[in-house]
Design an enzyme around this catalytic site. Structure first.
Site, short mmCIF file in Angstrom:
data_model
loop_
_atom_site.label_atom_id
_atom_site.label_comp_id
_atom_site.label_asym_id
_atom_site.label_seq_id
_atom_site.Cartn_x
_atom_site.Cartn_y
_atom_site.Cartn_z
N CYS A 114 2.83 -4.72 -5.25
CA CYS A 114 2.36 -5.51 -4.00
C CYS A 114 3.72 -6.26 -3.31
O CYS A 114 3.47 -6.86 -2.44
CB CYS A 114 1.38 -6.62 -4.49
SG CYS A 114 -0.12 -5.93 -5.41
N HIS A 256 1.24 -12.66 0.28
CA HIS A 256 0.37 -11.43 0.03
C HIS A 256 -0.78 -11.84 -0.45
O HIS A 256 -1.10 -12.80 -1.22
CB HIS A 256 1.28 -10.77 -1.26
CG HIS A 256 0.39 -9.98 -2.07
ND1 HIS A 256 -0.36 -8.94 -1.43
CD2 HIS A 256 -0.11 -9.84 -3.53
CE1 HIS A 256 -1.00 -8.15 -2.45
NE2 HIS A 256 -0.89 -8.90 -3.94
N ASN A 286 -7.55 -7.19 -1.94
CA ASN A 286 -6.12 -7.01 -2.12
C ASN A 286 -5.86 -5.77 -1.91
O ASN A 286 -6.25 -4.88 -2.49
CB ASN A 286 -6.03 -7.47 -3.70
CG ASN A 286 -4.57 -7.51 -4.10
OD1 ASN A 286 -3.61 -6.66 -3.61
ND2 ASN A 286 -3.95 -8.11 -5.10
#
Length: 335
Positions: A114, A256, A286
């Protein structure tokens, strides 16, 4: 006044597949509910790829939009940040470059889960600073649903698919869109917190078959939460200081999109007011490495992010890996 050859954002694009999956859809096959998912993650819906679609397909769509946003610039290199490449070998980036009609430019993948977009920014900035390329197409794309156990409610409700991309060109450090100092870090001693145990040389050389569940992504949520909040907070603070800013100077905070609780905790620690926080996790979930550029593209398109905004970016992912960066947002066309 700053000197040197900087990487400047000149185009942006994003793409999510058309298949919308709501919390109600997931509750039909998992022991969960819309209320449970929203209260723990802040997610209401997300986008899944359909059979036959790959990370490369998502990357091409986002890349096309970013190139058009930049005026169909002929870039000199392609960097693809992903945890879900089309194949273990070769890298997916060269195939994406070919499909985009970019010729035989250098192209490679970056694997930082990520945190991939920020690591990709560092890679692209390095290519520009060294003179390898005058412009770079950086794409972050993940088809996380291909590595998520569909029966695991702790991950299946969070992760989704999507892609975001930016075009960076050589320019002046003082112009809008120039990347500020990049702060990156990792801690491999904690790699077990976020992993896919099977599929690599470590498992393949062990002499025994992997358990079926070892082929899926796994995450130790409570410990990951603590480290994510600490690392994103400290990296963000350092990036702001190195840019010569104060936290009060930050107009937009683009973290993020891990889950709503992490976003709130980091924002609160940095004392970023609610109206300066960018988020789209409720709508897209996500999306791994794609999270930040997808958010930036959406916020540019809907007016939440405008030219002149001082933007702070930060991310945390497997590795463990983390990073932060600053940028004064330029005037961009969205496609």
């Amino acid at each position: 006044m700053s000197t040197g050859r900087a990487a400047v954002v000149t185009g942006i694009g994003s793409y999510v597949p058309p298949n919308i999956v709501t919390n109600e859809d997931l509750s039909q096959r998992l022991d969960t509910s819309d209320e449970w998912i929203r209260s723990r993650t802040g997610i209401a819906e997300r986008f899944y790829i359909t059979p036959g679609t790959s990370t490369g397909d998502l990357a091409v769509e986002a890349g096309l939009r970013a190139l058009k946003s930049a005026g169909d610039e002929q870039v000199g290199a392609v960097v693809l940040a992903t945890t879900t490449p089309d194949q273990p070998c070769p890298a997916t980036a060269p195939q994406v470059a070919a499909r985009l009609g970019l010729g035989q430019v250098p192209a490679f993948d970056v694997a930082a889960v990520c945190s991939g977009f920020l690591y990709g920014l560092a890679s692209a900035a390095g290519l520009i600073a060294s003179g390898v390329a005058d412009s770079v197409l950086l794409i972050a794309a993940d088809a996380f649903t291909t590595i998520i156990n569909p029966e695991d409610r702790t991950t299946a409700v969070i992760f989704a698919d999507g892609a975001g991309a930016v075009v960076l060109r050589a320019g002046s450090p003082d112009e809008p869109g120039a990347l500020g100092p990049l702060v990156l870090g990792s801690d491999g001693e904690l790699s077990h917190l976020i992993e896919v145990p099977a599929g690599g040389s470590k498992q393949r050389s062990a002499g025994r078959p992997a358990a079926p569940e070892d082929h899926y992504f796994r995450m130790l949520g409570r410990e990951t939460y603590r480290h994510a909040v600490e690392r994103m907070t400290s990296a963000s603070t350092e990036a702001v200081e190195r840019a010569g800013w104060r936290l009060d100077d930050v107009d937009r905070f683009a973290a993020h999109q891990a889950n709503a609780r992490i976003l709130e905790a980091v924002s609160d620690r940095l004392d970023i007011p609610e109206e300066r926080r960018l988020s789209n996790i409720a709508r897209v979930g996500n999306t791994g490495a794609a999270s930040i550029p997808l958010l930036l593209a959406e916020a540019t398109a809907d007016g939440r992010l405008t030219a002149g905004n001082r933007v702070l970016l930060t991310a945390f992912g497997g590795g463990l890996s983390w990073g932060a960066a600053t940028v004064v947002w330029p005037e961009l066309q969205t496609i």
